[in-house]
Scaffold this motif. Structure first.
Motif, PDB file in Angstrom:
ATOM      1  N   VAL A  30       9.923   5.116 -10.749  1.00 37.37           N
ATOM      2  CA  VAL A  30       8.979   4.741  -9.692  1.00 37.37           C
ATOM      3  C   VAL A  30       9.722   4.176  -8.490  1.00 37.37           C
ATOM      4  O   VAL A  30       9.473   4.573  -7.345  1.00 37.37           O
ATOM      5  CB  VAL A  30       7.942   3.727 -10.218  1.00 37.37           C
ATOM      6  CG1 VAL A  30       7.049   3.234  -9.086  1.00 37.37           C
ATOM      7  CG2 VAL A  30       7.105   4.356 -11.322  1.00 37.37           C
ATOM      8  N   LEU A  31      10.645   3.253  -8.722  1.00 33.70           N
ATOM      9  CA  LEU A  31      11.423   2.687  -7.623  1.00 33.70           C
ATOM     10  C   LEU A  31      12.280   3.758  -6.959  1.00 33.70           C
ATOM     11  O   LEU A  31      12.389   3.815  -5.728  1.00 33.70           O
ATOM     12  CB  LEU A  31      12.301   1.545  -8.138  1.00 33.70           C
ATOM     13  CG  LEU A  31      13.194   0.864  -7.098  1.00 33.70           C
ATOM     14  CD1 LEU A  31      12.383   0.307  -5.942  1.00 33.70           C
ATOM     15  CD2 LEU A  31      14.026  -0.239  -7.752  1.00 33.70           C
ATOM     16  N   ALA A  32      12.876   4.614  -7.783  1.00 31.02           N
ATOM     17  CA  ALA A  32      13.701   5.691  -7.232  1.00 31.02           C
ATOM     18  C   ALA A  32      12.879   6.598  -6.325  1.00 31.02           C
ATOM     19  O   ALA A  32      13.367   7.066  -5.284  1.00 31.02           O
ATOM     20  CB  ALA A  32      14.326   6.503  -8.368  1.00 31.02           C
ATOM     21  N   ARG A  33      11.642   6.842  -6.692  1.00 31.04           N
ATOM     22  CA  ARG A  33      10.763   7.686  -5.870  1.00 31.04           C
ATOM     23  C   ARG A  33      10.334   6.950  -4.607  1.00 31.04           C
ATOM     24  O   ARG A  33      10.294   7.553  -3.527  1.00 31.04           O
ATOM     25  CB  ARG A  33       9.524   8.084  -6.688  1.00 31.04           C
ATOM     26  CG  ARG A  33       8.627   9.112  -6.001  1.00 31.04           C
ATOM     27  CD  ARG A  33       9.278  10.472  -5.949  1.00 31.04           C
ATOM     28  NE  ARG A  33       8.439  11.469  -5.300  1.00 31.04           N
ATOM     29  CZ  ARG A  33       8.499  11.763  -3.999  1.00 31.04           C
ATOM     30  NH1 ARG A  33       9.357  11.136  -3.210  1.00 31.04           N
ATOM     31  NH2 ARG A  33       7.717  12.695  -3.487  1.00 31.04           N
ATOM     32  N   LEU A  34      10.033   5.665  -4.729  1.00 23.58           N
ATOM     33  CA  LEU A  34       9.578   4.904  -3.562  1.00 23.58           C
ATOM     34  C   LEU A  34      10.593   4.941  -2.422  1.00 23.58           C
ATOM     35  O   LEU A  34      10.224   5.130  -1.261  1.00 23.58           O
ATOM     36  CB  LEU A  34       9.302   3.452  -3.954  1.00 23.58           C
ATOM     37  CG  LEU A  34       7.931   3.124  -4.535  1.00 23.58           C
ATOM     38  CD1 LEU A  34       7.893   1.689  -5.030  1.00 23.58           C
ATOM     39  CD2 LEU A  34       6.829   3.364  -3.497  1.00 23.58           C
ATOM     40  N   VAL A  35      11.871   4.749  -2.748  1.00 23.30           N
ATOM     41  CA  VAL A  35      12.870   4.651  -1.683  1.00 23.30           C
ATOM     42  C   VAL A  35      13.152   5.997  -1.019  1.00 23.30           C
ATOM     43  O   VAL A  35      13.830   6.042   0.013  1.00 23.30           O
ATOM     44  CB  VAL A  35      14.184   4.040  -2.208  1.00 23.30           C
ATOM     45  CG1 VAL A  35      13.951   2.618  -2.725  1.00 23.30           C
ATOM     46  CG2 VAL A  35      14.828   4.908  -3.281  1.00 23.30           C
ATOM     47  N   THR A  36      12.638   7.092  -1.580  1.00 24.28           N
ATOM     48  CA  THR A  36      12.873   8.407  -0.959  1.00 24.28           C
ATOM     49  C   THR A  36      11.879   8.718   0.156  1.00 24.28           C
ATOM     50  O   THR A  36      12.134   9.614   0.960  1.00 24.28           O
ATOM     51  CB  THR A  36      12.783   9.532  -2.010  1.00 24.28           C
ATOM     52  OG1 THR A  36      11.440   9.605  -2.531  1.00 24.28           O
ATOM     53  CG2 THR A  36      13.759   9.294  -3.146  1.00 24.28           C
ATOM     54  N   PHE A  37      10.756   8.001   0.209  1.00 24.21           N
ATOM     55  CA  PHE A  37       9.776   8.286   1.251  1.00 24.21           C
ATOM     56  C   PHE A  37      10.288   7.774   2.590  1.00 24.21           C
ATOM     57  O   PHE A  37      10.710   6.616   2.702  1.00 24.21           O
ATOM     58  CB  PHE A  37       8.427   7.638   0.931  1.00 24.21           C
ATOM     59  CG  PHE A  37       7.706   8.267  -0.221  1.00 24.21           C
ATOM     60  CD1 PHE A  37       6.995   9.458  -0.048  1.00 24.21           C
ATOM     61  CD2 PHE A  37       7.735   7.688  -1.478  1.00 24.21           C
ATOM     62  CE1 PHE A  37       6.326  10.043  -1.108  1.00 24.21           C
ATOM     63  CE2 PHE A  37       7.070   8.264  -2.552  1.00 24.21           C
ATOM     64  CZ  PHE A  37       6.369   9.453  -2.368  1.00 24.21           C
ATOM     65  N   PRO A  38      10.253   8.608   3.628  1.00 23.01           N
ATOM     66  CA  PRO A  38      10.819   8.196   4.924  1.00 23.01           C
ATOM     67  C   PRO A  38      10.086   7.038   5.583  1.00 23.01           C
ATOM     68  O   PRO A  38      10.669   6.345   6.414  1.00 23.01           O
ATOM     69  CB  PRO A  38      10.719   9.481   5.762  1.00 23.01           C
ATOM     70  CG  PRO A  38       9.612  10.271   5.130  1.00 23.01           C
ATOM     71  CD  PRO A  38       9.708   9.984   3.671  1.00 23.01           C
ATOM     72  N   GLN A  39       8.813   6.833   5.223  1.00 22.17           N
ATOM     73  CA  GLN A  39       8.048   5.746   5.848  1.00 22.17           C
ATOM     74  C   GLN A  39       8.090   4.451   5.043  1.00 22.17           C
ATOM     75  O   GLN A  39       7.366   3.510   5.336  1.00 22.17           O
ATOM     76  CB  GLN A  39       6.592   6.170   6.076  1.00 22.17           C
ATOM     77  CG  GLN A  39       5.721   6.269   4.832  1.00 22.17           C
ATOM     78  CD  GLN A  39       5.727   7.637   4.205  1.00 22.17           C
ATOM     79  OE1 GLN A  39       6.781   8.237   4.018  1.00 22.17           O
ATOM     80  NE2 GLN A  39       4.544   8.142   3.870  1.00 22.17           N
ATOM     81  N   VAL A  87       5.223   1.543   4.712  1.00 20.25           N
ATOM     82  CA  VAL A  87       5.180   0.571   3.619  1.00 20.25           C
ATOM     83  C   VAL A  87       6.482  -0.224   3.650  1.00 20.25           C
ATOM     84  O   VAL A  87       7.568   0.362   3.590  1.00 20.25           O
ATOM     85  CB  VAL A  87       5.026   1.249   2.240  1.00 20.25           C
ATOM     86  CG1 VAL A  87       5.105   0.213   1.123  1.00 20.25           C
ATOM     87  CG2 VAL A  87       3.715   2.020   2.162  1.00 20.25           C
ATOM     88  N   GLY A  88       6.364  -1.539   3.742  1.00 22.21           N
ATOM     89  CA  GLY A  88       7.527  -2.413   3.707  1.00 22.21           C
ATOM     90  C   GLY A  88       7.461  -3.303   2.482  1.00 22.21           C
ATOM     91  O   GLY A  88       6.506  -4.065   2.321  1.00 22.21           O
ATOM     92  N   LEU A  89       8.436  -3.197   1.599  1.00 22.36           N
ATOM     93  CA  LEU A  89       8.438  -3.947   0.344  1.00 22.36           C
ATOM     94  C   LEU A  89       9.700  -4.788   0.235  1.00 22.36           C
ATOM     95  O   LEU A  89      10.813  -4.256   0.264  1.00 22.36           O
ATOM     96  CB  LEU A  89       8.374  -2.995  -0.853  1.00 22.36           C
ATOM     97  CG  LEU A  89       7.188  -2.024  -0.934  1.00 22.36           C
ATOM     98  CD1 LEU A  89       7.370  -1.074  -2.108  1.00 22.36           C
ATOM     99  CD2 LEU A  89       5.875  -2.787  -1.061  1.00 22.36           C
ATOM    100  N   ASP A  90       9.533  -6.090   0.085  1.00 22.89           N
ATOM    101  CA  ASP A  90      10.666  -6.953  -0.204  1.00 22.89           C
ATOM    102  C   ASP A  90      10.691  -7.336  -1.676  1.00 22.89           C
ATOM    103  O   ASP A  90      11.644  -7.960  -2.135  1.00 22.89           O
ATOM    104  CB  ASP A  90      10.599  -8.231   0.653  1.00 22.89           C
ATOM    105  CG  ASP A  90      11.826  -9.106   0.470  1.00 22.89           C
ATOM    106  OD1 ASP A  90      12.943  -8.591   0.659  1.00 22.89           O
ATOM    107  OD2 ASP A  90      11.674 -10.298   0.119  1.00 22.89           O
ATOM    108  N   VAL A  91       9.650  -6.955  -2.390  1.00 25.83           N
ATOM    109  CA  VAL A  91       9.529  -7.271  -3.813  1.00 25.83           C
ATOM    110  C   VAL A  91       9.021  -6.035  -4.550  1.00 25.83           C
ATOM    111  O   VAL A  91       8.402  -5.152  -3.958  1.00 25.83           O
ATOM    112  CB  VAL A  91       8.568  -8.465  -4.047  1.00 25.83           C
ATOM    113  CG1 VAL A  91       9.200  -9.772  -3.594  1.00 25.83           C
ATOM    114  CG2 VAL A  91       7.243  -8.248  -3.321  1.00 25.83           C
ATOM    115  N   TYR A  92       9.287  -6.010  -5.848  1.00 20.36           N
ATOM    116  CA  TYR A  92       8.899  -4.861  -6.665  1.00 20.36           C
ATOM    117  C   TYR A  92       8.588  -5.378  -8.063  1.00 20.36           C
ATOM    118  O   TYR A  92       9.288  -6.262  -8.580  1.00 20.36           O
ATOM    119  CB  TYR A  92      10.029  -3.838  -6.697  1.00 20.36           C
ATOM    120  CG  TYR A  92       9.808  -2.682  -7.637  1.00 20.36           C
ATOM    121  CD1 TYR A  92       8.786  -1.763  -7.410  1.00 20.36           C
ATOM    122  CD2 TYR A  92      10.623  -2.505  -8.753  1.00 20.36           C
ATOM    123  CE1 TYR A  92       8.569  -0.698  -8.281  1.00 20.36           C
ATOM    124  CE2 TYR A  92      10.427  -1.442  -9.614  1.00 20.36           C
ATOM    125  CZ  TYR A  92       9.397  -0.544  -9.375  1.00 20.36           C
ATOM    126  OH  TYR A  92       9.197   0.498 -10.239  1.00 20.36           O
TER     127      TYR A  92
END
Length: 330
Positions: free
Chosen positions: A279-288, A254-259
């Protein structure tokens, strides 16, 4: 005319100052425009806002009370502006209708390639002299089925790059783009695109009809090993549903430039105090997952075009002209 520009990035400031020199008096602020910072514009007939400004009715009223007549937003999107309130207050609002579509399309592909080839993890390992390949296995882009949701100027640029990789192209939009069809793109229903695509990239505007276009149901339709890229608007993706999808072990990248809740967070340094957005804090922890800070537009070419359009918008207002970028009056 005296202009107060909000949300000016360090690399953007010299370009703005150069463009306005000899034309208008410019003052730059790094803080974003919202109801708390609006009083700083008192006495300035023109303010220039960034994409993360919060231009609700109260903010606009405070600007108008301070003597502001023109809001020149340095972005294409304007879903953050209450246009009805602006019109009632007698404010003129202008935006930048377009800039380099290549900037955004190229960054979308940078995100896609980064998550597919695990480049962030590989770079971090190399800095610690860990040169193992464990967990870095990617896939060939060549031969993938690529779904492009929104095939306007940016979507077309993204599709051209995809065509160069040798992919099968699927498209979804309210109107077909003949240039994309010439590349071999097959237009499908959204559900079919979601189910068939190995890589999906979003290039539609944020409207009531597209809010959470990628919701739990849409995510369920996607392949377990699909790659999702969003370089358009954060509100297109239901972030909480995305977290649950990733927690279930689905999606290979997953590649996100916006949130969707980026306002007040993106473009700021939160490295010391952290963030309260779970939610954002959790998103950035996923290695993919790779998250960048709304920087897809941030190339010298695109920023230069945005500034040129902003200067024209101010000149048009000063001359009493309605330009092509004028949103209010309508």
């Amino acid at each position: 005319m005296e202009i107060l520009a909000y949300g000016v990035q360090a690399d953007e400031r010299p370009l703005l100052e150069e463009a306005f020199t000899g034309r208008h008096e410019l003052r730059c602020l790094s803080v974003f425009l919202n109801r708390d910072t609006a009083p700083l514009a008192a006495g300035h007939p023109v303010v220039s806002s960034s994409v993360n400004a919060e231009l609700d009715a109260e903010t606009l009223a405070r600007l108008a009370a301070g003597g502001t007549k023109l809001i020149a937003q340095r972005s294409t999107g304007f879903n953050n502006i209450d246009l009805d309130a602006a019109e009632k207050l007698g404010l003129t609002v202008a935006r930048v209708s377009h800039y380099s579509p290549y900037a955004v399309a190229e960054h979308a592909w940078a995100l896609a390639l980064a998550v597919n080839r695990r480049l962030t993890r590989a770079a971090y390992r190399s800095r610690e002299f860990d040169f193992r390949l464990d967990g870095l296995l990617g896939r060939d882009i060549h031969g993938m089925t690529v779904g492009v949701i929104g095939t306007g100027k940016i979507g077309e640029c993204f599709a051209r790059i995809a065509h160069g990789f040798g992919t099968e192209l699927l498209g979804w939009d309210i109107e077909r783009n003949p240039a994309c069809e010439e590349l071999g793109m097959a237009y499908t229903e959204l559900d079919e695109l979601l189910a068939r695509a190995d890589l999906i990239s979003l290039h539609v505007p944020l409207l009531p009809a597209t809010h959470h276009l990628i919701d739990a149901r849409a995510l369920d339709r996607m392949k377990d090993d699909a790659i999702l890229v969003n370089s358009s608007r954060g509100g297109l993706v239901d972030s909480a549903a995305l977290v649950e999808t990733l927690r279930a072990g689905r999606l290979s990248g997953v590649g996100l430039d916006v949130y969707e809740e980026e306002t007040g967070v993106f473009f700021t340094d939160r490295s010391i105090q952290g963030i309260s957005d779970d939610v954002l804090a959790r998103l950035v922890t996923f290695p993919q997952v790779v998250v960048t800070s709304h920087q897809a537009y941030f190339t010298r070419t695109a920023v230069g075009q945005i500034i040129e359009a902003t200067v024209r918008n101010v000149d048009d207002f000063a001359a009493g002209r309605r330009g092509e970028n004028t949103l209010v009056p309508r």
